[in-house]
Motif scaffolding. Structure first.
Motif: not given
Length: 325
Positions: A6-19, A43-55
């Motif tokens: 079920e596709i839900r609404g839009k939300v914001c998460v601050t500090g997205a790269s954090g633990y 553009e930080n290369e260390k954020l690549a792990f976020l793009w590997q998350l499902e969805g």
């Protein structure tokens, strides 16, 4: 993608790269949300792990924002129905604690809330506070478990230079004042020490302390003393639970188990005999007050915490997979 999702609404998460934030984003994406994550540099290369998350490729967008820049969260938050504010400094101060910890925590929280105030479709804000905003006090009854009604003593935090606890206490208090004055629907989450798998490439200070303990560094963990522990996935799920459950209100303490550091070491050394878990710790403070936590409020929403064994099993498995253990 799961066709039944079920596709839900839009939300914001601050500090997205954090633990915690990255794990929360993982859970939000799995739940069908469109997520706007704020980071200092998309553009930080260390954020690549976020793009590997499902969805992530379909429903994640990263945007630049800075805690100390008023208005920098406006573009990320506009159009969002919910905001999860997790970004906050954690590392110990090298020089000026006010500049490094207090200002980013307090001013950053207010900057995010000012942006929330400008978003017409905003329904709820969930702020990640900490049990540190509850337990740093010297006037409680050790026979009565601490709960959401407790607040850390600002005077005690200042006198003992407990800057993290002070920052969390002042930031949460400031958030409640602002939210009440501006009619923002706010809920706060107060996790104890978070244990579990780390998604980011670099370990945060919390995860580094745990790794140090598992590798036999007693100094790394001596300062913890008596501490509550909670699984990172439980904390992420509770954020989503209180966002979705409109009966949720106020503060929510998140803790599975409270242990002295020597009790934790004993448990871990028996569970992982191949690891050089320290057997003894130097006491941080003499005659430290005994305390426990009452988590009945979040449990009344139907939530059940995972055990201390499960959270460390998942943590150890993750560290081994990353080649750190």
């Amino acid at each position: 993608m799961d066709q039944n999702l079920e596709i839900r609404g839009k939300v914001c998460v601050t500090g997205a790269s954090g633990y915690l934030a990255s794990w929360l984003i993982k859970r939000l994406l799995l739940s069908g949300y469109h997520v706007i994550g704020t980071v200092r540099n998309p553009e930080n290369e260390k954020l690549a792990f976020l793009w590997q998350l499902e969805g992530a490729k379909e429903r994640l967008k990263l945007m630049k924002a800075d805690l100390m820049e008023e208005g920098s969260f406006d573009d990320a938050i506009v159009g969002c129905e919910g905001v999860f504010h997790t970004a906050s400094p954690v590392v110990g101060p090298n020089s000026d604690p006010k500049v490094e910890i207090l200002d980013p925590a307090i001013k950053g929280t207010l900057n995010v809330l000012r942006s929330c105030k400008k978003s017409p479709c905003l329904e709820r804000v969930v702020l990640t506070s900490s049990s540190a905003a509850i337990r740093a006090r010297d006037d409680f009854d050790s026979q009565i478990p601490l709960d959401e009604s407790s607040w850390s003593s600002i005077e005690l935090c200042e006198s003992l230079k407990i800057w993290y606890a002070l920052s969390k206490t002042l930031a949460e208090k400031a958030a409640w004042v602002f939210a009440n004055e501006n009619k923002i629907d706010l809920v706060t989450i107060l996790p104890t020490f978070i244990i579990g798998p780390s998604l980011p490439v670099d370990l945060c200070s919390t995860a580094c302390d745990v790794l140090g303990l598992l590798k036999g560094d007693s100094e790394k963990f001596s300062w913890h003393g008596r501490m509550g522990y909670v699984h990172i996935d439980d904390v992420a799920l509770i954020h989503i639970l209180v966002y979705e459950d409109r009966s949720a209100n106020g503060r929510y303490l998140c803790c599975s188990t409270v242990l002295e550091n020597y009790e934790l070491a004993s448990l871990l050394s028996k569970r992982y005999p191949s690891l050089p878990i320290p057997k003894r710790f130097m006491p941080l403070l003499k005659d430290r007050a005994y305390y426990n936590y009452n988590t009945s409020k979040v449990e009344s929403l139907g939530f059940n915490f995972r055990s201390i064994e499960e959270m460390f099993d998942d943590c150890v498995a993750s560290l081994k997979e990353q080649g750190r253990l």
